[in-house]
Design an enzyme around this catalytic site. Sequence first.
Site, mmCIF file in Angstrom:
data_model
loop_
_atom_site.group_PDB
_atom_site.id
_atom_site.type_symbol
_atom_site.label_atom_id
_atom_site.label_comp_id
_atom_site.label_asym_id
_atom_site.label_seq_id
_atom_site.Cartn_x
_atom_site.Cartn_y
_atom_site.Cartn_z
ATOM 1 N N HIS A 59 -4.270 -2.855 1.821
ATOM 2 C CA HIS A 59 -3.903 -2.549 3.207
ATOM 3 C C HIS A 59 -3.705 -3.831 4.012
ATOM 4 C CE1 HIS A 59 -5.036 1.741 2.708
ATOM 5 N NE2 HIS A 59 -4.321 1.921 3.806
ATOM 6 N N GLU A 109 0.825 -1.207 0.000
ATOM 7 C CA GLU A 109 0.000 0.000 0.000
ATOM 8 C C GLU A 109 0.858 1.255 0.000
ATOM 9 O OE1 GLU A 109 -1.726 3.386 2.095
ATOM 10 O OE2 GLU A 109 -0.340 1.943 3.001
#
Length: 360
Positions: free
Chosen positions: A314, A10
């Site tokens: 994430h 991410e």
Amino acid sequence: MLTLDGSHGEGGGQVLRTALSLAVLLRRPVSITRIRERRPKPGLQPQHLTVVRALAAVSDARVQGDALDSMEISFEPRILRGGHYRFDVGAMTGSAGSVSLLFQALLLPLARAEAASRLTLVGGTHVLWSPTVDYVTGVFLPVLREIGVDAAVTLRRRGWYPAGGGEIEAVITPGRGLRALRWETPAGPPRLAGISTVSRLPVTIAERQRQQALARIGERCLQADIAVVGDDGALGPGTSLLLTASGPGRLAGFCALGRRGLRAEAVADAAVDPLLAYLDSGAAVDDHLADQLLPFLALAPQPSVLTCPSISEHLRTVAWVVERLLPTRVSFDEGPPARVTVIPDAGGPGVPTTLDRTAS
């Protein structure tokens, strides 16, 4: 010293927060390079720097590179000390940076400190790209209580972008250990609830958000209990809507924030759409909750399994960090629904530690 690439996955502040939080808990030195390298404003911004300095304060850490825009830091924690602390995300540049992300970074180690902690955190409580404080109190903390984390958050003042100035007080009582979580297939119909909030704006905006959400949910022959809150204590205006789905083996939350020019009905739709997608998926938790729970589940003595609508970037990034700091394996099944399995002490690349995993 373990070195992590801050641009991995991410590539935002997630690597920094997760790595330093675990480093403090384990008292293990780490260095992080290429911090937020691909972001429009790379390096440490005020909210990230506040996290670094807050975690350094509770661990008496030696830190190099803790400056605005820094792309690399080294962090050597020496102790873990509960107590009374106050941290202001906006103290440097008036930032409305998230107090929720700061709280989550501090919670993981302080939940295993020898003494209780009381935190006063100042900054943004309802801001983009982070869980709102309503989500923290209504979704995140209730699930953590299920696995043995004793913490409570009180909202003292809301803080919206760009004014910030919100304030929360958190109390963290350490426990002996964590329990595994096995939430795969929710049992029974969900209970839907919510909170529609406005600050320094007509309360009719919150009412419209509520009515639109109820209408959309009603199209599915579902009902929801949505409270309306009008607030004049914030430093600036703002609106939000949080919708939750709860029940045996499930808890999820979906929040939308208003902004100038965005109709109240559009704010409601932005919360309802992911809620309905979640319900259709058959998952136990929402995507955001999955990545927030992962570091805690990695510290439990037994394997955990949970389902979520999808495997987010994430979540993959948090798993990558966890596996480098703990002897834990995280595996994914794309589903649907997506399935996350966390196996502690699985001989992963993280070095074994003497951390007590005893369940409370």
